[in-house]
Design a protein around this motif. Structure first.
Motif, PDB file in Angstrom:
ATOM      1  N   VAL A  22       0.837  -1.197   0.000  1.00 28.18           N
ATOM      2  CA  VAL A  22       0.000   0.000   0.000  1.00 28.18           C
ATOM      3  C   VAL A  22       0.872   1.247   0.000  1.00 28.18           C
ATOM      4  CG1 VAL A  22      -1.723   1.275   1.357  1.00 28.18           C
ATOM      5  CG2 VAL A  22      -1.796  -1.216   1.291  1.00 28.18           C
ATOM      6  N   ALA A  43       0.701  -4.504   5.012  1.00 28.44           N
ATOM      7  CA  ALA A  43      -0.754  -4.380   5.102  1.00 28.44           C
ATOM      8  C   ALA A  43      -1.221  -5.746   5.617  1.00 28.44           C
ATOM      9  CB  ALA A  43      -1.361  -4.085   3.742  1.00 28.44           C
ATOM     10  N   ILE A  52      -8.544  -4.227   8.641  1.00 24.77           N
ATOM     11  CA  ILE A  52      -7.280  -3.968   7.958  1.00 24.77           C
ATOM     12  C   ILE A  52      -6.382  -3.139   8.870  1.00 24.77           C
ATOM     13  CG2 ILE A  52      -6.164  -2.868   5.970  1.00 24.77           C
ATOM     14  CD1 ILE A  52      -7.840  -5.217   5.110  1.00 24.77           C
ATOM     15  N   MET A  64      -2.197  -1.505   9.274  1.00 23.06           N
ATOM     16  CA  MET A  64      -0.927  -1.171   8.649  1.00 23.06           C
ATOM     17  C   MET A  64       0.153  -1.322   9.709  1.00 23.06           C
ATOM     18  SD  MET A  64      -1.776  -0.454   5.607  1.00 23.06           S
ATOM     19  CE  MET A  64      -3.456  -0.544   5.016  1.00 23.06           C
ATOM     20  N   PHE A  86      -7.676   2.931   9.069  1.00 28.04           N
ATOM     21  CA  PHE A  86      -6.999   1.683   9.400  1.00 28.04           C
ATOM     22  C   PHE A  86      -6.386   1.808  10.789  1.00 28.04           C
ATOM     23  CE2 PHE A  86      -6.013   2.353   4.755  1.00 28.04           C
ATOM     24  CZ  PHE A  86      -6.999   1.496   4.275  1.00 28.04           C
TER      25      PHE A  86
END
Length: 125
Positions: free
Chosen positions: A55, A70, A78, A80, A104
């Motif tokens: 990403v 990710a 989701i 990070m 996120f």
């Protein structure tokens, strides 16, 4: 006859990148170890999917942030994940800005030394 050795610039105008820096898409040793950890979580069913440098987030004009991993948890959320051995001020600012802009969960992962029991320290933003 030996091939000529390319010269390296030093002083003003020299490259500011660290020597030995890996090219994009290549994991360092800590990222590789964390990838193995994520694979174990995937096999255990805690993580559904993960990908390295998958990403690229736009923070502002000409300013981007690419998290190391990710990650999709088993519940579909989701996240990070940023794997760091040392935090620069720039990197900390970018993850904080990204956390304020995107929906996120952002976490920083740091490997703990074996003298402190090993494993991973997690900091949420």
């Amino acid at each position: 006859m030996n091939a000529p050795v390319p010269s390296r610039r030093v002083g003003p105008g020299a490259s500011v990148l660290a020597l030995g820096r890996l090219k994009a898409g290549a994991m360092n040793k800590t990222e590789t170890a964390y990838s193995r950890h994520l694979e174990g979580l995937r096999r255990a069913g805690t993580v559904a999917w993960f990908m390295f440098e998958a990403v690229k987030l736009r923070l502002a004009d000409n300013t981007f942030y690419s998290p190391d991993f990710a990650v999709m948890r088993a519940d579909g959320a989701i996240e990070m994940h940023e794997v760091k051995g040392h935090w620069s001020d720039d990197a900390r600012v970018k993850i904080k800005v990204a956390a304020s802009l995107f929906p996120f969960r952002f976490v920083a992962i740091r490997a703990l030394p074996k003298s402190k029991g090993g494993g991973w320290e997690v900091e949420e933003f």
